[in-house]
Scaffold this motif. Structure first.
Motif, PDB file in Angstrom:
ATOM      1  N   ALA A  78      60.407  21.737 -76.596  1.00 17.77           N
ATOM      2  CA  ALA A  78      60.005  22.284 -77.894  1.00 17.77           C
ATOM      3  C   ALA A  78      60.226  23.791 -77.953  1.00 17.77           C
ATOM      4  N   ILE A  79      59.938  24.481 -76.851  1.00 15.78           N
ATOM      5  CA  ILE A  79      60.153  25.933 -76.805  1.00 15.78           C
ATOM      6  C   ILE A  79      61.636  26.256 -76.928  1.00 15.78           C
ATOM      7  N   VAL A  80      62.460  25.512 -76.210  1.00 19.90           N
ATOM      8  CA  VAL A  80      63.912  25.725 -76.283  1.00 19.90           C
ATOM      9  C   VAL A  80      64.423  25.406 -77.686  1.00 19.90           C
ATOM     10  N   ARG A  81      63.896  24.330 -78.272  1.00 17.90           N
ATOM     11  CA  ARG A  81      64.307  23.947 -79.624  1.00 17.90           C
ATOM     12  C   ARG A  81      63.943  25.032 -80.631  1.00 17.90           C
ATOM     13  N   LEU A  82      62.745  25.617 -80.502  1.00 18.54           N
ATOM     14  CA  LEU A  82      62.343  26.689 -81.416  1.00 18.54           C
ATOM     15  C   LEU A  82      63.275  27.887 -81.273  1.00 18.54           C
ATOM     16  N   ALA A  83      63.595  28.250 -80.030  1.00 20.66           N
ATOM     17  CA  ALA A  83      64.515  29.363 -79.812  1.00 20.66           C
ATOM     18  C   ALA A  83      65.878  29.064 -80.431  1.00 20.66           C
ATOM     19  N   ASP A  84      66.295  27.809 -80.333  1.00 11.48           N
ATOM     20  CA  ASP A  84      67.580  27.395 -80.896  1.00 11.48           C
ATOM     21  C   ASP A  84      67.598  27.560 -82.413  1.00 11.48           C
ATOM     22  N   ILE A  85      66.580  26.995 -83.090  1.00  9.03           N
ATOM     23  CA  ILE A  85      66.604  27.042 -84.556  1.00  9.03           C
ATOM     24  C   ILE A  85      66.321  28.455 -85.079  1.00  9.03           C
ATOM     25  N   ALA A  86      65.515  29.225 -84.343  1.00  5.67           N
ATOM     26  CA  ALA A  86      65.178  30.578 -84.802  1.00  5.67           C
ATOM     27  C   ALA A  86      66.377  31.515 -84.707  1.00  5.67           C
ATOM     28  N   THR A  87      67.283  31.248 -83.783  1.00  5.71           N
ATOM     29  CA  THR A  87      68.469  32.095 -83.628  1.00  5.71           C
ATOM     30  C   THR A  87      69.635  31.620 -84.483  1.00  5.71           C
ATOM     31  N   ARG A  88      69.475  30.514 -85.171  1.00  9.43           N
ATOM     32  CA  ARG A  88      70.511  30.041 -86.094  1.00  9.43           C
ATOM     33  C   ARG A  88      70.299  30.588 -87.501  1.00  9.43           C
ATOM     34  N   GLY A  89      69.055  30.743 -87.879  1.00  5.26           N
ATOM     35  CA  GLY A  89      68.731  31.175 -89.235  1.00  5.26           C
ATOM     36  C   GLY A  89      67.250  31.045 -89.470  1.00  5.26           C
ATOM     37  N   PRO A  90      66.813  31.113 -90.719  1.00  8.91           N
ATOM     38  CA  PRO A  90      65.383  30.982 -91.015  1.00  8.91           C
ATOM     39  C   PRO A  90      64.830  29.646 -90.520  1.00  8.91           C
ATOM     40  N   ILE A  91      63.633  29.680 -89.942  1.00  9.38           N
ATOM     41  CA  ILE A  91      63.005  28.454 -89.443  1.00  9.38           C
ATOM     42  C   ILE A  91      62.800  27.461 -90.581  1.00  9.38           C
ATOM     43  N   SER A  92      62.519  27.962 -91.769  1.00 10.67           N
ATOM     44  CA  SER A  92      62.253  27.078 -92.906  1.00 10.67           C
ATOM     45  C   SER A  92      63.467  26.244 -93.302  1.00 10.67           C
TER      46      SER A  92
END
Length: 253
Positions: free
Chosen positions: A32-46
């Motif tokens: 989950a931590i890795v996934r959050l880092a992945d999506i946060a560095t792609r663009g807005p979390i929303s």
């Protein structure tokens, strides 16, 4: 009065905690931590989507088999945790220590009340997180429309409730108490742990699960009853899985 543990016994308890975590929720936390880092560095979390209960095979018959296998094998760490607890040979029987003995109707009633409190709070946190852009769009059910969809979703909700509450409180809280930790360090640490494996859904669900973990932890350590928490968790997930439109109604992202 807490009995001082021998160094070897202390190592054993920490090893068992780490082993159970690595096989289940701790592993989910890392991903989950890795996934959050992945999506946060792609663009807005929303802009991200958190899909739950996803289809594994395009062939419905095999998809059903895969879903049932996943649910069944996910509960193996629960069996291992219960086995490790039975080796302690305490004075009180295991069902009493776990808070799963008797009181079935009362436990269900308490679980339903906890569900109402947590459920309303969850919707508020989700709505706020989507509005602030710190929560991904959660899609609770992605299995398609099959005759077995509802039963599998209910089994998935039951699996989540049993897995998380038995491992966090039935096993984790007990082991931490044996290691000499006080009530509030146990409550806070386990609430943060619970929240960590929901980080793939964004920051909002992390905050919401910290709050949920504190309420659950306070209840468990005060009442010594596990089943109301299992029931509350199962009902929360069942409603979320079977009525995904509820989240859509409060989605202001």
């Amino acid at each position: 009065m807490t009995t001082e543990l021998e160094p070897q016994e202390r190592k054993r308890l920490w090893f068992e905690l780490g082993l159970i975590a690595a096989l289940s929720l701790g592993q989910a936390s890392v991903y989950a931590i890795v996934r959050l880092a992945d999506i946060a560095t792609r663009g807005p979390i929303s802009d991200a989507q958190a899909k739950l209960n996803t289809s594994i095979s395009p062939r419905p018959g095999f998809d059903l088999i895969y879903q049932l296998l996943d649910i069944g094998f996910s509960l193996v760490p629960v069996v291992l945790a219960i086995y490790l607890l039975t080796r302690d040979r305490p004075a009180r029987p295991l069902p009493i220590r776990l808070g799963v003995d008797g009181h079935r109707l009362r436990d269900l009633g308490h679980g339903a009340l906890i569900f109402l409190v947590i459920g309303i709070g969850t919707l508020g946190v989700y709505a706020g997180g989507r509005a602030l852009g710190i929560t991904a769009e959660i899609q609770p059910s992605n299995l398609g429309d099959h005759w077995w969809t509802v039963p599998v979703l209910l089994l998935s909700a039951a699996k989540n409730g049993i897995l998380e509450e038995v491992l966090i409180f039935g096993f984790g809280a007990l082991r931490l108490r044996q290691l000499g930790f006080g009530p509030w360090p146990i409550i806070i640490s386990l609430a943060l742990f619970r929240a960590s494996y929901h980080l793939y859904q964004g920051i909002g669900p992390f905050i919401g699960n910290v709050a949920m973990g504190i309420i659950f932890g306070w209840y468990f350590l005060r009442k010594g009853r596990l089943m109301p928490l299992v029931w509350a968790h199962v009902i929360i997930d069942a409603v979320g899985f079977l009525a995904p439109g509820v989240l859509a109604l409060v989605d202001f992202g």
